[in-house]
Design a protein around this motif. Structure first.
Motif, PDB file in Angstrom:
ATOM      1  N   MET A 113       0.829  -1.210   0.000  1.00 65.61           N
ATOM      2  CA  MET A 113       0.000   0.000   0.000  1.00 65.61           C
ATOM      3  C   MET A 113       0.863   1.259   0.000  1.00 65.61           C
ATOM      4  O   MET A 113       0.475   2.278  -0.568  1.00 65.61           O
ATOM      5  CB  MET A 113      -0.949   0.004   1.197  1.00 65.61           C
ATOM      6  N   SER A 114       2.034   1.186   0.613  1.00 63.47           N
ATOM      7  CA  SER A 114       2.932   2.340   0.553  1.00 63.47           C
ATOM      8  C   SER A 114       3.449   2.534  -0.874  1.00 63.47           C
ATOM      9  O   SER A 114       3.620   3.667  -1.323  1.00 63.47           O
ATOM     10  CB  SER A 114       4.082   2.177   1.545  1.00 63.47           C
ATOM     11  N   ILE A 115       3.655   1.446  -1.588  1.00 62.27           N
ATOM     12  CA  ILE A 115       4.058   1.543  -3.000  1.00 62.27           C
ATOM     13  C   ILE A 115       2.934   2.185  -3.811  1.00 62.27           C
ATOM     14  O   ILE A 115       3.177   3.063  -4.647  1.00 62.27           O
ATOM     15  CB  ILE A 115       4.436   0.151  -3.558  1.00 62.27           C
ATOM     16  N   VAL A 116       1.701   1.781  -3.551  1.00 61.73           N
ATOM     17  CA  VAL A 116       0.549   2.384  -4.230  1.00 61.73           C
ATOM     18  C   VAL A 116       0.464   3.876  -3.902  1.00 61.73           C
ATOM     19  O   VAL A 116       0.170   4.698  -4.777  1.00 61.73           O
ATOM     20  CB  VAL A 116      -0.757   1.650  -3.858  1.00 61.73           C
ATOM     21  N   GLY A 117       0.730   4.232  -2.662  1.00 66.29           N
ATOM     22  CA  GLY A 117       0.725   5.641  -2.277  1.00 66.29           C
ATOM     23  C   GLY A 117       1.745   6.450  -3.059  1.00 66.29           C
ATOM     24  O   GLY A 117       1.454   7.555  -3.529  1.00 66.29           O
ATOM     25  N   LEU A 118       2.936   5.901  -3.209  1.00 65.88           N
ATOM     26  CA  LEU A 118       3.973   6.591  -3.986  1.00 65.88           C
ATOM     27  C   LEU A 118       3.581   6.696  -5.463  1.00 65.88           C
ATOM     28  O   LEU A 118       3.812   7.741  -6.097  1.00 65.88           O
ATOM     29  CB  LEU A 118       5.314   5.876  -3.831  1.00 65.88           C
ATOM     30  N   LEU A 119       2.992   5.620  -6.002  1.00 67.38           N
ATOM     31  CA  LEU A 119       2.517   5.676  -7.394  1.00 67.38           C
ATOM     32  C   LEU A 119       1.435   6.738  -7.571  1.00 67.38           C
ATOM     33  O   LEU A 119       1.400   7.442  -8.577  1.00 67.38           O
ATOM     34  CB  LEU A 119       1.971   4.310  -7.821  1.00 67.38           C
ATOM     35  N   THR A 120       0.571   6.866  -6.579  1.00 68.98           N
ATOM     36  CA  THR A 120      -0.509   7.854  -6.643  1.00 68.98           C
ATOM     37  C   THR A 120       0.051   9.270  -6.625  1.00 68.98           C
ATOM     38  O   THR A 120      -0.394  10.131  -7.397  1.00 68.98           O
ATOM     39  CB  THR A 120      -1.491   7.629  -5.478  1.00 68.98           C
ATOM     40  N   ILE A 121       1.037   9.513  -5.775  1.00 71.83           N
ATOM     41  CA  ILE A 121       1.660  10.842  -5.725  1.00 71.83           C
ATOM     42  C   ILE A 121       2.346  11.154  -7.057  1.00 71.83           C
ATOM     43  O   ILE A 121       2.221  12.258  -7.589  1.00 71.83           O
ATOM     44  CB  ILE A 121       2.643  10.935  -4.546  1.00 71.83           C
ATOM     45  N   ARG A 122       3.032  10.162  -7.605  1.00 71.86           N
ATOM     46  CA  ARG A 122       3.701  10.363  -8.893  1.00 71.86           C
ATOM     47  C   ARG A 122       2.691  10.672  -9.997  1.00 71.86           C
ATOM     48  O   ARG A 122       2.889  11.583 -10.808  1.00 71.86           O
ATOM     49  CB  ARG A 122       4.516   9.114  -9.262  1.00 71.86           C
ATOM     50  N   THR A 123       1.584   9.932 -10.008  1.00 71.27           N
ATOM     51  CA  THR A 123       0.551  10.173 -11.018  1.00 71.27           C
ATOM     52  C   THR A 123      -0.091  11.544 -10.833  1.00 71.27           C
ATOM     53  O   THR A 123      -0.356  12.250 -11.814  1.00 71.27           O
ATOM     54  CB  THR A 123      -0.518   9.066 -10.963  1.00 71.27           C
ATOM     55  N   ALA A 124      -0.334  11.937  -9.599  1.00 69.95           N
ATOM     56  CA  ALA A 124      -0.921  13.259  -9.332  1.00 69.95           C
ATOM     57  C   ALA A 124       0.007  14.363  -9.835  1.00 69.95           C
ATOM     58  O   ALA A 124      -0.443  15.333 -10.450  1.00 69.95           O
ATOM     59  CB  ALA A 124      -1.190  13.422  -7.836  1.00 69.95           C
TER      60      ALA A 124
END
Length: 175
Positions: A113-124
């Protein structure tokens, strides 16, 4: 029998043999895959198919969520990252060094989930920098969702494998 014994009898703290852990794992990844950067997947699909008001709604919700995510990241991102790294490391040490199964289970939920969080920040950041809208925004969301689903598949495979291993070894040792 005291209160804590009653609670631990009712709630099996051996996570990998507990049906609720596997239900929580399925719900976690289903929800994570459905909410792409805070925008529901059905709205993204409707916007891609119909355009018009659905597209405007998707773009408005995207703008709101991206502003929220990036504001939180810019204001307290370092503190959140520090706390998250501390929590994940603590769970890893408790789970795998001290052999606490509950720590292992939370680690196997938290790290991906922390990896998903980082991916989300990158996409944003990508959406804001390129000012994506319309079909380009839908494409970006599709790619982000595929990345989330790849992380989910790997995570579920590793968690399932580790859970089976734990159940076999704990069962073989007599619990």
């Amino acid at each position: 029998m005291n209160w804590t014994q009653s609670v631990f009898e009712l709630i099996d703290m051996r996570s990998f043999s507990n049906l609720w852990f596997w239900i929580a794992l399925a719900v976690l990844w289903s929800s994570t895959s459905h909410w792409v950067v805070g925008v529901p997947w059905d709205l993204i699909q409707r916007a891609a198919r119909k355009g018009g008001q659905a597209m405007e709604d998707m773009q408005d919700l995207t703008r709101i969520n991206i502003n929220r995510i990036l504001y939180i990241t810019d204001v307290s991102g370092l503190w959140l990252m520090t706390f998250a790294c501390f929590a994940i490391t603590t769970l890893g040490v408790l789970g795998f060094y001290y052999q606490i199964e509950f720590g292992q289970a939370l680690f196997l939920l938290g790290l991906p989930m922390s990896i998903v969080g980082l991916l989300t920040i990158r996409t944003a950041r990508k959406i804001r920098a390129k000012e994506l809208a319309g079909d380009a925004l839908v494409r970006c969301f599709r790619l982000h969702r595929i990345a989330i689903q790849i992380v989910a598949m790997i995570s579920i495979f590793i968690t399932g494998f580790w859970g089976m291993y734990q159940n076999v070894t704990v069962g073989a040792l007599g619990g």
